[in-house]
Design an enzyme around this catalytic site. Structure first.
Site, PDB file in Angstrom:
ATOM      1  CD1 TRP A   1     -27.191 -42.843 -18.619  1.00 52.64           C
ATOM      2  CD2 TRP A   1     -28.869 -41.999 -19.832  1.00 52.64           C
ATOM      3  NE1 TRP A   1     -28.322 -42.844 -17.830  1.00 52.64           N
ATOM      4  CE2 TRP A   1     -29.371 -42.335 -18.541  1.00 52.64           C
ATOM      5  CE3 TRP A   1     -29.742 -41.452 -20.766  1.00 52.64           C
ATOM      6  CZ2 TRP A   1     -30.711 -42.136 -18.188  1.00 52.64           C
ATOM      7  CZ3 TRP A   1     -31.071 -41.262 -20.401  1.00 52.64           C
ATOM      8  CH2 TRP A   1     -31.542 -41.590 -19.124  1.00 52.64           C
ATOM      9  CG  ASP A   2     -25.141 -40.141 -15.750  1.00 53.32           C
ATOM     10  OD1 ASP A   2     -25.520 -41.151 -16.354  1.00 53.32           O
ATOM     11  OD2 ASP A   2     -25.079 -40.065 -14.516  1.00 53.32           O
TER      12      ASP A   2
ATOM     13  CD  GLU B   1     -29.512 -48.427 -14.614  1.00 53.51           C
ATOM     14  OE1 GLU B   1     -29.395 -48.246 -13.392  1.00 53.51           O
ATOM     15  OE2 GLU B   1     -28.654 -48.092 -15.447  1.00 53.51           O
TER      16      GLU B   1
ATOM     17  CE  LYS C   1     -31.731 -47.052 -10.106  1.00 53.53           C
ATOM     18  NZ  LYS C   1     -30.571 -47.681 -10.772  1.00 53.53           N
ATOM     19  CD  GLN C   2     -33.789 -43.237 -14.741  1.00 48.44           C
ATOM     20  OE1 GLN C   2     -32.866 -43.533 -14.020  1.00 48.44           O
ATOM     21  NE2 GLN C   2     -33.659 -42.385 -15.737  1.00 48.44           N
TER      22      GLN C   2
HETATM   23  O1  IFM Z   1     -26.427 -43.418 -15.640  1.00 48.26           O
HETATM   24  C1  IFM Z   1     -26.980 -43.629 -14.403  1.00 48.26           C
HETATM   25  C2  IFM Z   1     -28.085 -44.641 -14.548  1.00 48.26           C
HETATM   26  O2  IFM Z   1     -29.091 -44.170 -15.396  1.00 48.26           O
HETATM   27  C3  IFM Z   1     -28.675 -44.969 -13.212  1.00 48.26           C
HETATM   28  N1  IFM Z   1     -27.657 -45.436 -12.317  1.00 48.26           N
HETATM   29  C4  IFM Z   1     -26.592 -44.453 -12.121  1.00 48.26           C
HETATM   30  C5  IFM Z   1     -25.939 -44.100 -13.427  1.00 48.26           C
HETATM   31  C6  IFM Z   1     -24.839 -43.061 -13.195  1.00 48.26           C
HETATM   32  O3  IFM Z   1     -25.368 -41.862 -12.731  1.00 48.26           O
END
Ligand code: IFM
Length: 748
Positions: free
Chosen positions: A337-338, A477, A577-578
């Site tokens: 999704w980045d 996550e 984590k976020q």
């Molecule tokens: O898309 C991200 C995810 O939100 C967190 N782990 C790393 C991925 C890739 O950057």
């Protein structure tokens, strides 16, 4: 002439080899080459990647971006001694990435163990305009006395992806005692890479060739006269079976040869000048300029814009942006999704045709997403959490072994991290709003919106008198398998609503769909803010115990908490984590009050480790919009240090593409407060202390604007004379050529 900053490497250290190999990568959106030193070092990870060139080594592995044979390595011997910065004496050394022309430059004076000094200069770049071309140059001067130089270089196919072998050496040839060509096929026989290289060197040199152990090498040897600079140039042409003109294969190899020779003839200097012009154009049309008391702020922005240029495959909609761009093997080169949420907005507001390609990538994989939805018992399109070339789900089933429990951790994202579906819809709407590209909507956008919406309508479950979305993972996550994740539910609602709006606008007649969507929209449960303005991240989050995060926050980004707790234990606590709710405020600011922004930010930040590289920058944007500008600057600067900070290993396997893009986001959407998702340009400028000016270009519906923010003045200017309506701090203004607003736009 605009001169973006040079990215200097800290003094040479074997511990930082791979960090700088990532940071100092060269590329052009098609090819990425890690910024490794020419000479070999034990732990140095070389890498060359072509966007979209993926392969799966065997059934137990996942598909990954193939690390192609190396063309940058050079074994340099001076008077029989191998050049190594770990032997002899390094009198001086500087290595820098010249972002103004994409050139990696190194200059050093080395004294061999035998006591003789040499000046060595190495340069390389990947051409922006000739997407298959890589050029490099070595200049050696014997400083003290006559000497002898031997150099071996060529095409080295001993490279693997950390041990996983993707390529067979199909054929290697030397043409006319002059040009090397290697053809490499993926082990499944499906794809080819053809690499052609030529070295140009003084006529007095002698040269020979060898082809052994997957290395096709040229060995050049010549005497050096003291004080005379001797130059060798090397050109390479990187072609793959992804190239549109690949067939017929036999004539294609010959065409690679011709193309290489034609370019090599022009010489390094000429090709570099041409590259400089292309980079200049890019900087002139895209650079974000900041006047700040800390020069690192401008440096971070230039770093971000440089890498954005490298990571976006503007030439080919079959590829998208890998999580580490084309700078390393991290995340196997997969697309997350980045792309839609972090990287696409930059493309959209600078080169919208590139944003269109990124969405086309999803459209081209719509059938596979529909198939994934069907296999999982849903309708519509369920896009893979991680994808590569085929559009299939590429998320590995298991993560690394947990060294505390000895168990392999199952990766649940492919099963439940479904917000990506709405993220794609969100980006589709943003693209249309910023471009009004009706053709795109007819051809691709509407299908993306409708199929993603259908997914959500089938994904929601009835509980009592409302629809709920159960068992998901939000962006955070550390919290898995929860019900009614606020981010997911709001984004799903946004997705379905947008599908209705645009399907109606484009006269689509599907009353069954509209009826089902209307029910979904009235019945979907959306967690509401409490009296303080805090929205619950999910049904269970607020009832979980808190955890003292002091230790982990001080090591943020390292996921140190996973060494002390299992995932299940983390899941049972208020540990993020976020922060999903902060992310939600970032994407849908208009849906929430300023009080809600501030309250959610403060509540969740206390519970967030920021172990995700995507976390800090989003906090910066929301803090700036909430009026907490000093805190926003602190978040922003910490976010800028994800790749640029001192930590020697955080970027070893590639730069963090989304975090890099978010350096742009923080400035533009945070401190300038830009929001365009509604279809109108909104700004909420707030310059932090220490910044006196922020200026950046913007492309909006075909008009090119310049936004300039100073402490007492906000200026918008554009070249066409069409009236444009914008909103500044909630007030609308319509202007033609320029709009100047006096008054304080600084931190309050
Ligand atoms: O898309 C991200 C995810 O939100 C967190 N782990 C790393 C991925 C890739 O950057």
């Amino acid at each position: 002439m605009i001169q973006p900053q040079i990215l200097h490497e800290a003094p040479f250290s074997p511990h930082r080899l791979n960090k700088y190999a990532s940071l100092h990568a060269c590329g052009n959106g098609r090819i990425g080459i890690r910024g490794c030193h020419e000479e070999a070092y034990t732990d140095q990870q070389r890498g060359m990647f072509v966007a979209g060139f993926y392969h799966r080594a065997n059934a137990t592995e996942v598909t990954e971006l193939v690390n192609l044979p190396d063309i940058t390595g050079m074994r340099i011997e001076l008077n029989g001694e191998s050049l190594s910065l770990l032997s002899g004496t390094l009198e001086s050394c500087k290595r820098e990435l010249r972002t103004m022309n994409g050139e990696l430059y190194r200059e050093l004076v080395w004294q061999s163990a035998g006591g003789q000094r040499f000046r060595i200069e190495t340069r390389r770049f990947v051409s922006l305009s000739r997407l298959a071309l890589v050029a490099s140059r070595l200049t050696v001067t014997a400083l003290d006395a006559d000497a002898h130089l031997s150099m071996s270089t060529g095409i080295d196919a001993t490279l693997t992806n950390s041990g996983r072998q993707h390529l067979n050496e199909c054929s290697v040839r030397v043409f006319d005692q002059n040009v090397l060509q290697g053809e490499y096929g993926t082990t499944d026989g499906q794809q080819k890479a053809i690499i052609t290289s030529q070295c140009l060197f003084p006529a007095r040199a002698s040269s020979s060739f060898s082809a052994k152990n997957r290395q096709l090498l040229q060995h050049i040897s010549l005497p050096l006269t003291a004080g005379e600079a001797v130059t060798l140039e090397k050109f390479s042409w990187i072609a793959t079976s992804l190239d549109a003109d690949f067939l017929p294969e036999n004539t294609f190899a010959a065409r690679c040869l011709e193309a290489l020779l034609a370019h090599a003839q022009q010489g390094y200097g000429h090709l570099l000048m041409e590259n400089t012009r292309h980079w200049q154009h890019y900087w002139q049309t895209s650079r974000v300029c900041v006047e700040s008391d800390d020069p690192q702020d401008q440096c971070a922005l230039d770093f971000a814009l440089y890498h954005l240029k490298l990571m976006i495959p503007a030439h080919d909609a079959r590829a998208s942006v890998a999580a580490k761009g084309l700078t390393g093997e991290g995340y196997k080169g997969h697309v997350f999704w980045d792309t839609e949420i972090f990287i696409l907005p930059f493309a959209l507001l600078n080169a919208p045709e590139q944003a269109r390609k990124l969405l086309e990538y999803r459209y081209l994989n719509l059938v596979q997403a529909q198939e994934k939805a069907r296999r999982n018992g849903y309708q519509g399109a369920l896009f893979p959490w991680e994808s590569a070339f085929s559009g299939e789900e590429e998320t590995p089933e298991f993560a690394a072994i947990n060294i505390r429990t000895g168990q392999r951790q199952r990766v649940a994202s492919a099963l439940a991290e479904h917000h990506l579906v709405a993220d794609i819809a969100y980006a589709t709407v943003g693209y249309f709003q910023a471009t009004l590209d009706r053709e795109f909507m007819q051809e691709m956008g509407l299908a993306l919106l409708k199929e993603t919406a259908r997914f959500w309508m089938s994904r929601a479950e009835r509980r009592g008198n409302r629809l709920e979305i159960l068992n998901v993972i939000g962006p955070d996550e550390y919290t898995e398998h929860v019900d009614n994740n606020a981010f997911t539910n709001y984004m799903a609602q946004y997705n379905v609503k947008a599908a209705c709006v645009y399907l109606r606008e484009f006269d689509h007649q599907d009353e069954a769909f509209f009826g089902q969507a209307a029910d979904f929209l009235t019945q979907l449960y959306l967690p509401q803010p409490d009296e303080q303005g805090v929205i619950a991240q999910d049904d269970s989050f607020l009832s979980k115990p808190q955890c003292d995060l002091t230790t982990y926050k001080s090591q943020q980004g390292t996921q140190a908490i996973l060494l002390d707790y299992s995932r299940a234990e983390i899941n049972a606590m208020q540990v993020l984590k976020q922060a999903d709710v902060v992310m939600l405020m970032h994407l849908l600011p208009a849906q929430f009050t300023p009080q809600c922004h501030a309250a959610s930010l403060n509540f969740y930040e206390a519970r967030t480790i920021h172990d995700s590289s995507l976390s800090k920058s989003v906090h910066a944007v929301v803090a700036a919009r909430s009026g907490q500008v000093a805190q926003a600057l602190q978040f922003y600067r910490e976010a800028c240090r994800i790749d640029l900070g001192e930590e020697p290993h955080s970027s070893d396997d590639g730069i963090h593409a989304a975090a890099t893009a978010a350096i742009w986001t923080g400035a533009v959407m945070g401190f300038a407060g830009l929001d365009y998702q509604s279809g109108e340009l909104h700004f909420r400028p707030s310059l932090p202390q220490g910044w006196t000016r922020l200026q950046f270009p913007l492309c909006w519906r075909g008009t090119r604007l310049t936004v300039s923010l100073e402490r007492q003045q906000f200026t918008l200017s554009k070249t066409d004379a069409q009236p444009l309506k914008v909103w500044i701090n909630g007030l609308s203004h319509t202007f033609t050529e320029s709009l100047v607003l006096k008054g304080s736009h600084d931190e309050n």
